[in-house]
Write an enzyme that holds these catalytic residues in place. Sequence first.
Site, PDB file in Angstrom:
ATOM      1  N   CYS A   1       2.717  -3.977  -8.879  1.00 32.22           N
ATOM      2  CA  CYS A   1       2.242  -3.096  -7.829  1.00 32.22           C
ATOM      3  C   CYS A   1       1.031  -2.789  -7.872  1.00 32.22           C
ATOM      4  O   CYS A   1       0.195  -2.510  -8.420  1.00 32.22           O
ATOM      5  CB  CYS A   1       2.939  -2.220  -7.753  1.00 32.22           C
TER       6      CYS A   1
ATOM      7  N   ALA B   1       0.553   0.089 -10.349  1.00 30.20           N
ATOM      8  CA  ALA B   1       0.201  -0.236 -11.102  1.00 30.20           C
ATOM      9  C   ALA B   1      -1.538  -1.490 -11.398  1.00 30.20           C
ATOM     10  O   ALA B   1      -1.869  -0.453 -12.969  1.00 30.20           O
ATOM     11  CB  ALA B   1       1.317  -1.334 -11.633  1.00 30.20           C
TER      12      ALA B   1
ATOM     13  N   ARG C   1       0.108   0.350 -22.238  1.00 30.19           N
ATOM     14  CA  ARG C   1      -0.746  -0.636 -22.075  1.00 30.19           C
ATOM     15  C   ARG C   1      -1.678  -0.752 -23.355  1.00 30.19           C
ATOM     16  O   ARG C   1      -2.566  -1.644 -24.052  1.00 30.19           O
ATOM     17  CB  ARG C   1      -1.675  -1.262 -20.851  1.00 30.19           C
TER      18      ARG C   1
ATOM     19  N   HIS D   1      -6.349  -3.322  -7.939  1.00 24.92           N
ATOM     20  CA  HIS D   1      -7.492  -3.398  -8.679  1.00 24.92           C
ATOM     21  C   HIS D   1      -8.978  -3.317  -7.542  1.00 24.92           C
ATOM     22  O   HIS D   1     -10.016  -2.773  -8.159  1.00 24.92           O
ATOM     23  CB  HIS D   1      -7.889  -4.667  -9.438  1.00 24.92           C
TER      24      HIS D   1
HETATM   25  S1  SF4 Z   1       6.163   1.905  -9.429  1.00 26.69           S
HETATM   26 FE1  SF4 Z   1       5.713   3.671  -7.753  1.00 26.69          FE
HETATM   27  S2  SF4 Z   1       3.775   3.258  -6.671  1.00 26.69           S
HETATM   28 FE2  SF4 Z   1       4.638   0.583  -7.446  1.00 26.69          FE
HETATM   29  S3  SF4 Z   1       5.629   0.266  -5.763  1.00 26.69           S
HETATM   30 FE3  SF4 Z   1       7.460   1.283  -7.032  1.00 26.69          FE
HETATM   31  S4  SF4 Z   1       7.081   3.187  -6.249  1.00 26.69           S
HETATM   32 FE4  SF4 Z   1       6.097   2.242  -5.463  1.00 26.69          FE
END
Ligand code: SF4
Length: 488
Positions: A64, A67, A98, A197
């Site tokens: 996402c 991330a 990572r 990014h």
């Molecule tokens: S990891 Fe957290 S920020 Fe990313 S999509 Fe899932 S809930 Fe949303």
Amino acid sequence: MGPETLESLQKQAIAEVLEAYPEKAKKNRAKHLGTDNPEGVKGSCDTTRSNKQTVPGVMSQRGCAYAGSKGVVWGPIKDMIHISHGPIGCGQYSRGGRRNYYIGTTGIDTFVTMNFSTDFNEKDIVFGGDKKLKKALEEIDELFPLNNGISIQSECPIGLIGDDIQAVAKVHKKETGHQTVAVSCEGFRGVSQSLGHHIANDMIRDHVMPDTSHRKDFESTPYDVAIIGDYNIGGDAWSTRLILEEMGLRVIAQWSGDATYKELAIAPKAKLNLLHCYRSMNYISRHMEQEFGIPWMEYNFFGPTKTTESLRKIASFFDEKIQEQTEKVIAKYTAMTDAVIAKFRPMLEGKKVMLYVGGLRPRHVIGAYEDLGMEVIGTGYEFGHGDDYKRTKEDLGRSTLIYDDANEYELEEFVKKLRPDLVAAGVKEKYVFQKMGLPFRQMHSWDYSGPYHGYDAFAIFAKDMDLAMNSPVWNHTKAPWDKEVEGA
Ligand code: SF4
């Protein structure tokens, strides 16, 4: 296998995979799959559909936006504290995975592997979390006074409930004089980590680049370069830095593996920005070119052939002194990498690899496998854009299956049909293929190995690939297709 046979097998594999989908999904996925080869014809690298919404319901391997920002770009900056703003899980499950190496005393002056979170609960969702965030920022400064700034990394709920984290960051910065950057990188933004990014780059552009305090007394040399888009996974940026310094260059910043805030702020003093991961940091490289007139150059430090090519390309930007020194560096390391090839190539020659990674690796690692006599027969990006696929074309060695945003079903089927000797992909795919009884290397964070960048690291890369495929463990298990033949 001849090129025509391989290409027809790849096309057949695509047709069979698509058959399993309902009509609408089939039409969609067909645009993301194809074949291409090094010859001049227009292939999948020119036409593949990419950076689009994943088909709902499939097991996507994407991440996402949070991330992309916290996990990739901001997280490795070691002397800042990156607080995951929202419920506890996003921060906890993105912590340390990572393997961004760094030097420092964790919890005192460096914080990369720690998990800072505002730990939202229902009350915060209902009444808002701005006050909680403000309190967390104050606690951070009290408990960790040597931090050189805070970044706030928004998780999904923050955007949904409409908290004003920009205002909180602004107030905190004003009160403390400390750099405080609010990054609105809620996971649901965009279609993958790629937008994260971009958002992260934009925040560096807006908040770090204008900070000239560290640039005022900086003493430049004609040979200053910055490494951009190397996250020091398993020590990659360190092995890169050593080679550049041996060439006679001065590395003034590493973005963002093992980086300090100051390194980010002085990067506009570089004479040349060296860009490794184009996808995650082309935005800021373009900005520094437009704003400060700093040229940027892509390079590839995977495997000796590409490393040598890149060193000559980098040296050509500088004077003869650097170029002569670069040739000495190449000569010195070529003797070593030739010995690595002599040792490992006989055990790896002709082995076939299927890749599925992100960032730069679906194209950058092809040359390293080829140095060992191996062939890449399939590759794809989790979150690539059209310009990534176009760049991939020049790295193809033969007919290659191209898959964009491939899901678990597709990868499994492609592997069963093309029968590679090695699958090199991410952590989400790792156990699927290992449980199938196939050699696998995790190419996001090098499993627990690395570095893989540069000449010295090539010996580690070669050893890892040999261990993965030629381990005696394979005498005790069989690939699925061998089992099928046996049971027939
Ligand atoms: S990891 Fe957290 S920020 Fe990313 S999509 Fe899932 S809930 Fe949303």
